[in-house]
Design a protein around this motif. Structure first.
Motif, short mmCIF file in Angstrom:
data_model
loop_
_atom_site.label_atom_id
_atom_site.label_comp_id
_atom_site.label_asym_id
_atom_site.label_seq_id
_atom_site.Cartn_x
_atom_site.Cartn_y
_atom_site.Cartn_z
N SER A 1 21.82 -16.23 25.28
CA SER A 1 21.72 -15.45 26.45
C SER A 1 21.49 -14.04 26.24
O SER A 1 20.81 -13.33 27.04
CB SER A 1 22.69 -15.77 27.43
OG SER A 1 24.06 -15.44 26.88
N ARG B 1 19.25 -9.39 24.61
CA ARG B 1 18.17 -10.06 24.66
C ARG B 1 18.27 -11.64 24.44
O ARG B 1 19.08 -11.95 23.55
CB ARG B 1 17.24 -9.61 23.58
CG ARG B 1 15.72 -10.32 23.53
CD ARG B 1 15.13 -9.97 22.23
NE ARG B 1 15.10 -8.58 21.74
CZ ARG B 1 14.00 -7.72 22.30
NH1 ARG B 1 13.00 -8.13 23.02
NH2 ARG B 1 14.18 -6.51 21.89
N ALA B 2 17.70 -12.44 25.36
CA ALA B 2 17.78 -13.75 25.23
C ALA B 2 16.81 -14.17 24.04
O ALA B 2 15.90 -13.65 23.92
CB ALA B 2 17.52 -14.54 26.51
N ILE C 1 11.16 -12.19 24.36
CA ILE C 1 11.84 -12.18 25.53
C ILE C 1 12.45 -11.01 25.76
O ILE C 1 13.31 -10.27 25.20
CB ILE C 1 12.95 -13.53 25.63
CG1 ILE C 1 12.22 -14.72 25.51
CG2 ILE C 1 13.50 -13.16 27.30
CD1 ILE C 1 13.25 -15.66 25.41
N GLY D 1 14.57 -9.28 27.83
CA GLY D 1 15.77 -9.48 28.77
C GLY D 1 16.72 -10.53 28.53
O GLY D 1 16.76 -11.03 27.33
N TRP D 2 17.74 -10.67 29.32
CA TRP D 2 18.69 -11.48 28.92
C TRP D 2 19.22 -12.13 30.44
O TRP D 2 18.33 -11.92 31.36
CB TRP D 2 20.20 -10.69 28.63
CG TRP D 2 20.31 -9.70 29.49
CD1 TRP D 2 19.78 -8.36 29.62
CD2 TRP D 2 21.13 -9.95 30.66
NE1 TRP D 2 20.24 -7.76 30.63
CE2 TRP D 2 21.24 -8.73 31.46
CE3 TRP D 2 21.94 -10.99 31.13
CZ2 TRP D 2 21.86 -8.37 32.49
CZ3 TRP D 2 22.74 -10.62 32.48
CH2 TRP D 2 22.76 -9.20 33.02
N ASN D 3 20.04 -13.31 30.19
CA ASN D 3 20.36 -13.89 31.64
C ASN D 3 21.96 -14.17 31.54
O ASN D 3 22.44 -14.15 30.48
CB ASN D 3 19.49 -15.10 31.79
CG ASN D 3 19.65 -16.30 30.56
OD1 ASN D 3 20.56 -16.50 29.94
ND2 ASN D 3 18.22 -16.81 30.13
N THR E 1 14.85 -14.54 32.91
CA THR E 1 15.74 -13.60 32.82
C THR E 1 16.16 -13.06 33.97
O THR E 1 15.80 -13.13 35.15
CB THR E 1 15.03 -12.66 31.81
OG1 THR E 1 14.09 -11.94 32.61
CG2 THR E 1 14.42 -12.93 30.68
#
Length: 536
Positions: free
Chosen positions: A444, A483-484, A504, A506-508, A524
């Motif tokens: 994630s 970062r995911a 990717i 972004g992250w989540n 994300t």
């Protein structure tokens, strides 16, 4: 045979061939037992997954709530629309939004914002990381007939919506089900009944199991009076129609009806009312309670060698193998097998342990496997025959997280979880989906740090933690998240076959991935849906 008849048969054969090559992904965790094994996937193979690349990215402008935003799409592979048959993804957003997406092109077909009947009262508990408000349950779908599906979703106001994935319109009027702002988890639908659980006391609602019979519109609930029911994949449901969920921190006293730090199994009686079927608590439940190492992961219901099995785990980072027909034995505290600690040697309650979801699968030889994604450093004493996480030069092992994978074995009536492989080091191991001999998993990249490890009396004190008010905790973690990364591992050896690298942006947080038909999807916090895949 005339040409017209021959042509009809040819088209029918093509249609059947097309259907044979497509797979639906209709519920979080793939199936009712939440095994994570996607049956029928043939387009992804071990030979071609290394050629996976970004096919498209869709950005949606939608409000975030705390650390939450988008869930990965559910996938209906053969939806009859006004423009022909389409493969449609149904993506949910925390802010009571739903999108229908043409998965062939990545184009939005429709967008739906729920007409919520809930407005937070002026004196309501303020939103926070644990209680963000909004649509917190990943929807679920059912296939009603060839070409036709129904989406079931729960908005912030607790109403159950039934939606046509081809148009985004209501199939019928929304039905009252849950209390508003209750924070439900991923919906599960079996035999015409919708299941979920709610947690964290959001909206002042107790930690509760809920069911809803679609035909009779009758709902039922069960309150185990333990801790939060917050497994990522929601309630798992066995073929015998027993729903399972782990309970969070709370007192373990079943004689008084308190089932904290345990696993509870419920079934619907003839009157469609939830009743206690069985329960289990680990022998060290009191220890776990005192250290906030509660059971926070959806149990997985599966069968192996004719035995009805269940696996559970927690932030403590060990796994219990249980018999569903006699959960925990006569004392409700005895497992068929318990692993040693996989991680979290320091009993960190905040950013180590298991937080995502376990998965099980059967290979072509009938061997049953289990994979356990985890956060944080691996236990130095935990080993597997294949260790992809040890640096060959420094000899350092997993520091940030990974996947620990086991074989489920039975020898002379004794069951065991035998370590098979450990993945390479990944930045918070979350959930996994197994398709055609490949384990798809993701890191994630979120900032999961919430506390420091306790110091002994004779150790120098650490730098003081800033006093962050609850209302600001999400903002601080958002700022420090990374970062995911999406991964594909060989299900037999754990060898990395592919990863998304730095693609990717972004992250989540507390979401998942979805896989079907040669494509893998991840969302994300920044509002992007990524589709990676191979050429068909």
């Amino acid at each position: 045979m005339n040409l017209r008849h021959a042509g009809t048969l040819f088209l029918l054969a093509c249609s059947l061939a097309t259907k044979a090559q497509t797979t639906d992904y209709l519920t979080e965790g793939v199936d009712n037992g939440r095994t994570g094994q996607l049956q029928g996937e043939t387009l992804f193979t071990k030979d071609n997954v290394a050629q996976a690349h970004l096919l498209w990215k869709l950005h949606v402008d939608t409000p975030t709530r705390e650390m939450h935003n988008l869930f990965p799409p559910l996938i209906a592979s053969q939806v009859q629309t006004a423009d022909g048959v389409k493969q449609i993804g149904i993506m949910a957003g925390i802010s009571d939004d739903l999108w229908g997406i043409d998965l062939a092109t990545g184009k939005q077909l429709w967008h739906r914002h729920f007409d919520s009947a809930y407005t937070p009262p002026p004196n309501a508990r303020p939103a926070g990381t644990l209680c963000p408000g909004g649509q917190t349950a990943m929807p679920a779908m059912t296939k009603s007939s060839d070409g036709h599906y129904i989406v079931y979703a729960v908005g912030w106001d607790g109403r159950l919506l039934t939606i046509d994935p081809a148009t985004g319109k209501d199939v019928e009027a929304p039905q009252k089900w849950l209390p508003p702002n209750a924070k439900p988890y991923a919906l599960n639908i079996k035999d015409g009944v919708v299941y979920t659980s709610v947690s964290q006391g959001c909206g002042g609602v107790a930690f509760t199991f809920f069911s809803y019979d679609i035909a009779t519109k009758k709902s039922s609930l069960f309150v185990p009076t333990g801790g939060g029911l917050w497994g990522r994949r929601g309630v798992s449901v066995s073929p015998q129609d027993v729903g399972y969920m782990g309970t969070g921190d709370g007192e373990w006293n079943p004689e008084a009806g308190h089932f904290g730090n345990g696993i509870v199994g419920l079934h619907l009686n003839g009157g469609k009312e939830l009743r206690l079927q069985d329960y289990f608590s680990p022998p060290n439940a009191d220890y776990m309670f005192k250290r906030d190492l509660d059971i926070n992961v959806t149990p997985v219901a599966f069968d192996s060698k004719g035995r009805h099995l269940l696996v559970g785990t927690s932030k403590e980072c060990r796994v219990w193998l249980l018999d569903r027909d006699e959960l925990g034995g006569d004392d409700h505290r005895t497992s068929l097998y318990s692993t040693p600690l996989i991680c979290n040697v320091q009993s960190n309650y905040a950013n180590e342990g298991v937080w995502g979801a376990m998965s099980t699968w059967n290979d072509a030889q009938g061997q049953t496997w289990l994979t356990v994604p985890f956060y944080g450093p691996i236990n130095p004493a935990f080993h597997a025959p294949i260790d992809n996480g040890t640096n060959s030069k420094t000899k350092e092992r997993n520091k940030r997280g990974g996947l620990a994978t086991f074989k489920v074995n039975e020898r002379n009536g004794k069951w065991s979880l035998d370590p098979a492989w450990i993945s390479e080091d990944i930045d918070n191991g979350e959930t996994a989906i197994i398709a055609n001999g490949i384990v798809f998993a993701y890191a994630s990249g979120e900032d999961a740090a919430q506390a420091r490890v306790d110091q002994a009396w004779n150790e120098p004190p650490p730098p003081p933690l800033p006093q962050i008010p609850t209302s600001m905790q999400s903002a601080v973690r958002i700022q420090h998240s990374r970062r995911a990364v999406l991964y594909a591992f060989d299900a037999t050896t754990g060898k990395k076959l592919w990863d998304s690298g730095t693609q990717i942006q972004g992250w989540n947080h507390f979401t998942s991935i979805s896989v079907a038909n040669g494509r893998a999807y991840i969302t994300t916090f920044q509002g992007d849906l990524y589709c990676f895949g191979v050429a068909k």
